[in-house]
Design a protein around this motif. Structure first.
Motif, mmCIF file in Angstrom:
data_model
loop_
_atom_site.group_PDB
_atom_site.id
_atom_site.type_symbol
_atom_site.label_atom_id
_atom_site.label_comp_id
_atom_site.label_asym_id
_atom_site.label_seq_id
_atom_site.Cartn_x
_atom_site.Cartn_y
_atom_site.Cartn_z
ATOM 1 N N LEU A 384 -24.477 -41.346 -4.601
ATOM 2 C CA LEU A 384 -25.507 -41.630 -5.594
ATOM 3 C C LEU A 384 -26.897 -41.612 -4.970
ATOM 4 C CD1 LEU A 384 -26.071 -42.303 -8.527
ATOM 5 C CD2 LEU A 384 -25.803 -44.721 -7.992
ATOM 6 N N SER A 385 -27.003 -42.101 -3.725
ATOM 7 C CA SER A 385 -28.338 -42.141 -3.132
ATOM 8 C C SER A 385 -28.865 -40.723 -2.874
ATOM 9 C CB SER A 385 -28.368 -43.031 -1.890
ATOM 10 O OG SER A 385 -27.832 -42.346 -0.806
ATOM 11 N N VAL A 386 -28.001 -39.788 -2.484
ATOM 12 C CA VAL A 386 -28.469 -38.396 -2.295
ATOM 13 C C VAL A 386 -28.859 -37.788 -3.642
ATOM 14 C CG1 VAL A 386 -27.970 -36.155 -1.273
ATOM 15 C CG2 VAL A 386 -26.681 -38.141 -0.531
ATOM 16 N N ILE A 387 -28.017 -38.034 -4.650
ATOM 17 C CA ILE A 387 -28.297 -37.451 -5.967
ATOM 18 C C ILE A 387 -29.611 -37.981 -6.524
ATOM 19 C CG2 ILE A 387 -27.506 -37.321 -8.361
ATOM 20 C CD1 ILE A 387 -24.660 -37.149 -7.334
ATOM 21 N N LYS A 388 -29.829 -39.281 -6.348
ATOM 22 C CA LYS A 388 -31.092 -39.854 -6.837
ATOM 23 C C LYS A 388 -32.272 -39.264 -6.096
ATOM 24 C CE LYS A 388 -29.914 -44.350 -8.733
ATOM 25 N NZ LYS A 388 -29.827 -45.785 -8.396
ATOM 26 N N GLU A 389 -32.091 -39.012 -4.806
ATOM 27 C CA GLU A 389 -33.193 -38.428 -4.050
ATOM 28 C C GLU A 389 -33.507 -37.024 -4.579
ATOM 29 O OE1 GLU A 389 -32.920 -38.390 0.225
ATOM 30 O OE2 GLU A 389 -34.653 -37.027 0.321
ATOM 31 N N ILE A 390 -32.464 -36.253 -4.862
ATOM 32 C CA ILE A 390 -32.696 -34.909 -5.415
ATOM 33 C C ILE A 390 -33.367 -35.021 -6.781
ATOM 34 C CG2 ILE A 390 -31.581 -32.790 -6.242
ATOM 35 C CD1 ILE A 390 -29.552 -33.074 -4.051
ATOM 36 N N ALA A 391 -32.912 -35.981 -7.597
ATOM 37 C CA ALA A 391 -33.468 -36.134 -8.942
ATOM 38 C C ALA A 391 -34.956 -36.491 -8.898
ATOM 39 C CB ALA A 391 -32.692 -37.187 -9.718
#
Ligand SMILES: Nc1ncnc2c1ncn2[C@@H]1O[C@H](COP(=O)(O)OP(=O)(O)O)[C@@H](O)[C@H]1O
Ligand SMILES: [Mg+2]
Length: 509
Positions: A384-391
């Motif tokens: 989730l932390s990587v996805i949020k960073e991409i978002a």
């Protein structure tokens, strides 16, 4: 010249605003929910466009009507009925092609016209040439196009209930964007292997890779293992594992079952400061070894992993296929996190690299806390932390994010909010409509009603107008899964049954 007249503004209270209008429709006027209408700007005469959110009829109430109906009497009296449309303002386009709100008041009973193709085109076609065709606007029949710049710079949410056409829409968008000049590159996290259908259109530009081939054991950290085993750092087993892990890393090898087991077997009590008897130490060691052997994170021996960044240079579409392996979500999470982290790191360093990440069935990768628990708490939060960073950071670094999802309420709320800059929404369940209203507003969800398969309400920065448009999506290819529908499965089974009936089947007992 004006378009077809459809009616006049009207207010039952006598108060008129220009943000929302209520229109008494002329007899036979063809106006439906989603229709685009306009009035003339009171100062400069430009068309000020409104979109209809509701069409309803109104009949003068008669005291005896109820009683009449109860006795089966029915008084047909068209003269007493009027049809109304309520609509809200989009605005008007100025000489420079910019959208502006009408701030003047409108006179009561202003004439209202149907917005024809010419008027609507000003709102639906992006100015830039780097755009993809999505489908046709149902009211005007005009082509609706999405601007690629905004689909990368801001995220995109493609949502809808099961079978509403989300994947078909996403596949069409990927396909068309991969054929643009320059072609857009895609990294697709494909839960059920549905995107392989893309190779029918894009041929050798597409590569499908089973998810575990992306697994990079040298990126497994000792924390990942402690989390997998559920051990606290202070335990003797953890201290043994930490020492063994350091030894493997120091020797430049990958942490695998093979290398870690051999490193553990070489440890002596002094290596971890264990001062009790030797026999007890051996017991801890064999406990560590048993856990290592059963680990799902660690490969048996060293692997050659594939690099998503290298693949994206060679192929326009890279599909990470998650359809193999059943109960391995904690591993899948870790591997997806590794691949996305690698992509994001490359994009941050290299201004000549970019791609769009597509997450199919986002609730598996970015579930809302406490709503949908696949994998483990650690594996979920890492991904989730990587996805949020991409978002939040991806767009400005050339990494776009398209999220395809069924249940909005089970996907992380901040992710949905980020993605709401561009929404392609097929038919939705009530619960999810409510969640969507929270981020895009009621006007949008009110338009949804019950959309048929393949139709969607589209809104966002990638459209020229900032208002929802009702689009019939034109597919490019159908997702791979749709080739085996329920009917086909049962037909196949009935053929097997037909051959069985002829034979003699011995039943037990
Ligand atoms: N735009 C469309 N035009 C025509 N048929 C469509 C369209 N989108 C979906 N369908 C039909 O609906 C089926 C399910 O679509 P799919 O994209 O798999 O739905 P979802 O991903 O929302 O579950 C497809 O196999 C196809 O038959
Ligand atoms: Mg689907």
């Amino acid at each position: 010249v004006d378009g077809e007249p459809v009616g006049y503004t009207y207010s039952p209270t006598g108060e008129y605003s220009s943000d929302r209008i209520d229109v008494v429709l002329l007899r036979d006027a063809e106006v439906v929910r989603g229709s685009l209408l306009y009035v003339r700007h009171p100062k400069n005469g430009s068309p000020v466009v409104y979109q209809v959110t509701e069409v309803y009829s109104r009949k003068r109430v008669r005291g005896y009507e109820e009683a009449l109906l109860r006795d089966g009497g029915f008084l047909e009296d068209d003269e007493d009925t009027t049809v109304h449309a309520s609509a809200y303002q989009w605005g008007w386009i100025d000489e420079d092609g910019r959208l502006r709100p009408l701030r003047h008041h409108l006179k009561p009973n202003t004439p209202v016209y149907k917005a024809d193709r010419e008027v609507v085109a000003k709102f639906t076609k992006p100015n830039s040439g780097w755009s993809i065709f999505l489908g046709y606007d149902l009211n005007s029949g005009l082509e609706v196009e999405l601007d690629m710049y905004h689909l990368i710079r801001q995220c995109c949410l493609i949502c809808g209930s099961v079978g509403s056409g989300k994947t078909t829409t996403a596949v069409a968008m990927v396909c068309r964007a991969a054929m643009l000049n320059p072609p857009v590159r895609f990294f697709i996290v494909d839960k059920d292997g549905e995107y392989t259908a893309l190779s029918e259109k894009l041929g050798e530009e597409v590569v499908r890779v089973p998810w575990f081939r992306f697994f990079n054991p040298s990126q497994v950290s000792v924390e990942d293992l402690l989390a997998e085993f559920g051990w606290h750092r202070g335990w003797w087993t953890s201290k043994i594992l930490l020492r063994a892990f350091e030894a493997v890393k120091a020797s430049g090898r990958q942490p695998t079952k093979e290398t870690l087991l051999s490193a553990v077997s070489l440890l002596s009590p002094e290596d971890v400061g264990f001062r009790k008897d030797e026999y007890e130490f051996e017991k801890y060691k064999s406990s560590v070894m048993r856990s290592l052997e059963s680990s799902k994170l660690l490969p048996e021996r060293s692997l050659e992993c594939v690099d998503p960044v290298m693949l994206l240079r060679d192929f326009r579409v890279v599909i990470m296929d998650l359809s193999d392996g059943r109960d391995t979500w904690s591993q899948k999470h870790l591997v997806i996190a590794q691949a996305l982290r690698r992509i994001m790191d490359e994009a941050l360093e290299n201004p000549a690299f970019g791609c769009v990440v597509v997450l199919e069935e986002a609730m598996y990768y970015a579930p809302q806390y406490g709503m949908f628990d696949v994998g483990t708490k650690e594996s979920r939060s890492k991904l989730l932390s990587v996805i949020k960073e991409i978002a939040t950071n991806g767009g400005r670094n050339g990494v776009g994010l398209w999220v395809v999802t069924q249940r909005l309420s089970t996907v992380d709320k901040t992710l949905i909010t980020q993605c709401a800059n561009n929404v392609i929404c097929h038919s939705l369940e009530d619960l999810d409509k409510r969640r969507l209203s929270e981020v895009v507003g009621d006007e949008f969800t009110r338009l949804l009603g019950n959309l048929p398969q393949g139709e969607a309400i589209v809104k966002g920065t990638a459209l020229k107008c900032r208002f929802p448009i009702w689009v019939r999506v034109i597919p490019e290819v159908y997702p791979s899964s749709s080739k085996s529908n329920p009917l086909a499965r049962f037909e196949a089974m009935s053929k097997v049954e037909a051959t069985c009936v002829c034979g003699n089947v011995d039943l037990p007992g």
